[in-house]
Write a protein that holds these residues in place. Sequence first.
Motif, short mmCIF file in Angstrom:
data_model
loop_
_atom_site.label_atom_id
_atom_site.label_comp_id
_atom_site.label_asym_id
_atom_site.label_seq_id
_atom_site.Cartn_x
_atom_site.Cartn_y
_atom_site.Cartn_z
N GLN A 144 0.82 -1.21 0.00
CA GLN A 144 0.00 0.00 0.00
C GLN A 144 0.86 1.27 0.00
O GLN A 144 0.39 2.33 -0.43
N PHE A 145 2.08 1.17 0.48
CA PHE A 145 2.99 2.33 0.48
C PHE A 145 3.82 2.40 -0.80
O PHE A 145 4.70 3.25 -0.90
N LEU A 146 3.55 1.51 -1.75
CA LEU A 146 4.29 1.49 -3.01
C LEU A 146 3.38 1.76 -4.21
O LEU A 146 3.74 1.43 -5.34
N ALA A 147 2.23 2.35 -3.97
CA ALA A 147 1.29 2.74 -5.04
C ALA A 147 0.91 1.57 -5.92
O ALA A 147 0.90 1.67 -7.15
N THR A 148 0.58 0.43 -5.31
CA THR A 148 0.19 -0.74 -6.07
C THR A 148 -1.30 -0.76 -6.41
O THR A 148 -1.73 -1.62 -7.19
#
Length: 286
Positions: free
Chosen positions: A154-158
């Motif tokens: 979620q913190f990697l813009a998936t």
Amino acid sequence: MTGPRRPRAGRGQAVRLLVLIAIVVVVLYPLFWMIGTSVKSQEEIVSNIGLLPKEFTPGNYVDGWTNFDLSFGRFFLNSAMVSLLTVVGNAVSCLLAAYAFARLRFRLRGMWFAIMIGTLLLPGHVLIVPQYILFRSLGLVGGEWPYLPLLIPQFLATEAFFVFLMVQFMRGIPRELDEAAKIDGASAFGIFRHVILPLSRPALVTTAIFSFIWTWNDFFRQLVFLSSLEDYTVPVALTLFIDSTSQSAVGPMFAMSVLSLLPVFLFFLAFQRMLVEGINTSGLKG
């Protein structure tokens, strides 16, 4: 001429109102049935399929809350932590990625954007196996921080859906604002900080609401990555009422299901106006 038309118009409005009421009743019937079942005894759940209980049994809520070695409140705290961190991760990472796609110019931008959109065609169940293997090889599954496999993506813009939503929203922001900020000496980050970020609040609220609801109700990913009882979230813990004892505790399960709806309902109620605004302004703009 206007006299005969008014009764017809009134009848048409009455018919539409009745149709809408019928649709609302059909849509909300399962919710009302679940609430009614949550206060029925175990025997009445099997024999009475109506909405209202013949014998009011509020003890299901107490039994459900204390059915395990841990209080059910622990599962609520776990779900709240995962959901809120997911909201933060999606809001920050997807906003930055959307800003790059919508306002910055770099090589192969169109190709990377098309690839990102293409990931929307991949079902999450297809990706869960390689993700599990990856996080397992990194020692993050069942480790000291069991929620990392759920939070890191979620913190990697998936979440391509939220990136696409924000890109569409930012494309509707006039580029003259960027040019004016550049004249004042603002850098790319300054434009993002002082121009794009304040104007993107509706899209951010939409992302936050959907992220919270989807994460709170997520079952499959949390079942795969969480293995300890004390780490379970609400959707996973609800399944324990079926096989935790020799007799299924259906009444307490429905009682905890009703309580699990409250955070989602309150979160949606608090931000519903911004959600509608975000959807309206993030539509199909070129």
